[in-house]
Structure formats: structure tokens, C-alpha cells
Design a protein around this motif. Structure first.
Motif, mmCIF file in Angstrom:
data_model
loop_
_atom_site.group_PDB
_atom_site.id
_atom_site.type_symbol
_atom_site.label_atom_id
_atom_site.label_comp_id
_atom_site.label_asym_id
_atom_site.label_seq_id
_atom_site.Cartn_x
_atom_site.Cartn_y
_atom_site.Cartn_z
ATOM 1 N N ARG A 224 48.934 58.615 -44.397
ATOM 2 C CA ARG A 224 49.552 57.376 -43.940
ATOM 3 C C ARG A 224 49.880 56.437 -45.094
ATOM 4 O O ARG A 224 50.864 55.687 -45.015
ATOM 5 C CB ARG A 224 48.664 56.671 -42.912
ATOM 6 N N ASN A 225 49.096 56.444 -46.169
ATOM 7 C CA ASN A 225 49.412 55.551 -47.288
ATOM 8 C C ASN A 225 50.752 55.916 -47.909
ATOM 9 O O ASN A 225 51.528 55.031 -48.304
ATOM 10 C CB ASN A 225 48.308 55.610 -48.339
ATOM 11 N N LYS A 226 51.041 57.207 -47.992
ATOM 12 C CA LYS A 226 52.334 57.636 -48.537
ATOM 13 C C LYS A 226 53.469 57.196 -47.616
ATOM 14 O O LYS A 226 54.513 56.721 -48.090
ATOM 15 C CB LYS A 226 52.350 59.150 -48.718
ATOM 16 N N PHE A 227 53.266 57.356 -46.316
ATOM 17 C CA PHE A 227 54.328 56.973 -45.382
ATOM 18 C C PHE A 227 54.514 55.458 -45.350
ATOM 19 O O PHE A 227 55.652 54.974 -45.246
ATOM 20 C CB PHE A 227 54.031 57.515 -43.984
ATOM 21 N N LEU A 231 58.017 53.663 -46.206
ATOM 22 C CA LEU A 231 58.695 52.839 -45.199
ATOM 23 C C LEU A 231 58.560 51.347 -45.487
ATOM 24 O O LEU A 231 59.043 50.521 -44.708
ATOM 25 C CB LEU A 231 58.143 53.163 -43.815
ATOM 26 N N ASN A 232 57.839 51.021 -46.586
ATOM 27 C CA ASN A 232 57.663 49.628 -47.002
ATOM 28 C C ASN A 232 57.009 48.795 -45.904
ATOM 29 O O ASN A 232 57.441 47.694 -45.580
ATOM 30 C CB ASN A 232 59.015 49.006 -47.403
ATOM 31 N N VAL A 233 55.940 49.370 -45.344
ATOM 32 C CA VAL A 233 55.155 48.648 -44.344
ATOM 33 C C VAL A 233 53.699 48.626 -44.787
ATOM 34 O O VAL A 233 53.263 49.449 -45.601
ATOM 35 C CB VAL A 233 55.279 49.288 -42.943
ATOM 36 N N GLN A 234 52.941 47.694 -44.254
ATOM 37 C CA GLN A 234 51.528 47.588 -44.607
ATOM 38 C C GLN A 234 50.709 48.476 -43.688
ATOM 39 O O GLN A 234 50.848 48.417 -42.470
ATOM 40 C CB GLN A 234 51.058 46.126 -44.491
ATOM 41 N N CYS A 235 49.842 49.277 -44.252
ATOM 42 C CA CYS A 235 48.982 50.147 -43.438
ATOM 43 C C CYS A 235 47.863 49.349 -42.792
ATOM 44 O O CYS A 235 47.337 48.423 -43.405
ATOM 45 C CB CYS A 235 48.381 51.249 -44.311
#
Length: 235
Positions: A224-227, A231-235
Motif C-alpha cells: 500500500r505504501n507504493k500505491f 497515487l499521491n495519497v496519504q496512507c
């Protein structure tokens, strides 16, 4: 279309798959005969700094292939990918010869990408690789050269740590004894060649579809950190 791979993005393609022999007879196919992942359409959108590619293919990656020793064969990697780097595993005159027109990335970027795939497979948490690739000019596809794009590339593959967490009754059906991404469940079993179901014949039953969805969902969660970065969103 191509029986070997599919992608989550859509675009129009070049007319390489349509030829007139002079007698008004055409060879006509869908977009998979010319540019099966549709990256050209994405790259024409020059405001995009990066994107995510899912390679859902019936060709498992050869994790033991020495990319420094020889070029790819058709059973080493989905043939669409090397053609983007001006490397051509399909012989001249084959159905997929038009892929030769799809040179859009620097050739030197190919080996690091494949080595990243192989390393990710060995680690067992999903074949997800992030690379910065450089475009080359392709006037036929409308691509300008010299751009750097951030690509998060997912190559469908056996995922060992996911396999280890399966219930015993499921593991017996879908996990071969050998840890090799090219060793798959039998084609005549309940999960034929899982996870590399033939993309030319997608008629999956509920169990087959649910297992593949579970695998891909697990891969996204594990990476998820890569995605989130892609996608330039905060995990």
C-alpha cells in the motif's frame, strides 16, 4: 486480441493490425494486436507524471532468467513488455509483429525493471516494482522523447507469503510443492494455472474469481505504501 495479456487501462491504438493486400482484403483485430497495455494513450497525456500498470497475463515471469546473459524468450515474460523497450521476442511475421512499433521507453531501462520483478517475486509479497522510466520519441504513437515518468508496475505472479496464509484445504489445490513462479497448478484442476488464467477464455466460476480477487487485494494491501506514493495519497 492478445491471448497472453491484459491491462487495466484503455486507449486507441495504431492501425498496424489493419493491412490492405491490394485486393481490398483486410486483416482486422482488436487493440491487443497492436498495443495491448495501452501505455501509449497514457503517455500522450503529458501532464501525467506517472501511473500504475497491472499486467494480468497467462505468461508467468521466469525468475531464474539471467537478463544479462540473453534476451527474453516468449516464455520468460509477457511479450508486450520488452517491445516497449525495443526488444523483440516475437519472430518476424508472427501475429504480434506489430508490437515492434511500440518502442516508447529507453532500452537501458528494461533490465533493471525485470530484475526488480524477479527480486519482488523472491520476496513473496507481490510483484510490484516502482521505476522511473525515460520515454523515447515515437511519432507513430504520438510520444515525445526525453520525459521521465514514474511507473508502478504490477506483474501477476505466484505470491509465496500469501500462499503460506491460505487455509490448508485451499493450499492443497493451488500451491505447487516447488517455489517457482513458472510452476503452476494443473490445467485440468479446479484452479487451472492459477493465478495465470488464460486471458483469451475468461469464464471463471465464483471460486476461481474470488481467489484471484483475494490475491490481488492482498498484494495491494501489502504494497500500500507504493500505491499511495504512486497515487499521491496519504496512507
Amino acid at each position: 486480441g492478445s491471448s497472453r495479456s491484459s491491462s487495466g487501462s484503455n486507449s486507441s491504438n495504431s492501425s498496424s493490425s489493419i493491412r490492405d493486400d491490394g485486393n481490398g482484403v483486410f486483416v482486422l483485430g482488436d487493440a491487443g494486436l497492436s498495443e495491448n497495455y495501452h501505455l501509449a494513450s497514457l503517455l500522450r497525456r503529458e501532464f501525467l507524471k506517472g501511473f500504475v500498470v497491472f499486467t494480468i497475463t497467462s505468461v508467468p515471469l521466469n525468475a531464474s532468467w539471467d537478463v544479462d546473459a540473453r534476451p527474453p524468450l516468449l516464455d520468460d515474460i509477457d511479450d508486450t513488455i520488452p517491445n516497449y523497450f525495443n526488444i523483440h521476442p516475437d519472430p518476424p511475421g508472427s501475429t504480434y509483429e506489430p508490437y515492434r512499433s511500440n518502442h516508447i521507453f529507453e532500452t537501458r531501462d528494461f533490465k533493471p525493471l525485470v530484475k526488480g520483478f524477479q527480486k519482488a517475486i523472491r520476496e513473496g509479497t507481490g510483484c510490484v516494482v516502482q521505476k522511473t522510466l525515460t520515454t523515447v520519441e515515437n511519432s507513430m504513437l504520438g510520444i515525445t522523447g526525453g520525459r521521465s515518468v514514474n511507473v508502478t508496475w504490477v506483474y501477476l505472479s505466484r505470491t509465496y507469503k500469501w500462499e503460506d496464509q491460505l487455509p490448508e484445504e485451499v493450499r492443497k489445490l493451488v500451491v505447487p510443492d516447488k517455489k517457482d513462479p513458472q510452476v503452476l497448478p494443473p490445467k485440468d484442476g479446479p484452479f487451472p494455472s492459477f493465478p495465470h488464467y488464460p486471458t483469451s477464455h475468461i469464464q471463471l466460476n465464483a471460486r476461481q474469481a474470488n481467489l484471484l480477487a483475494n490475491l490481488l487485494g492482498w498484494i495491494v494491501q501489502e504494497n500500500r505504501n507504493k500505491f499511495c506514493t504512486a497515487l499521491n495519497v496519504q496512507c
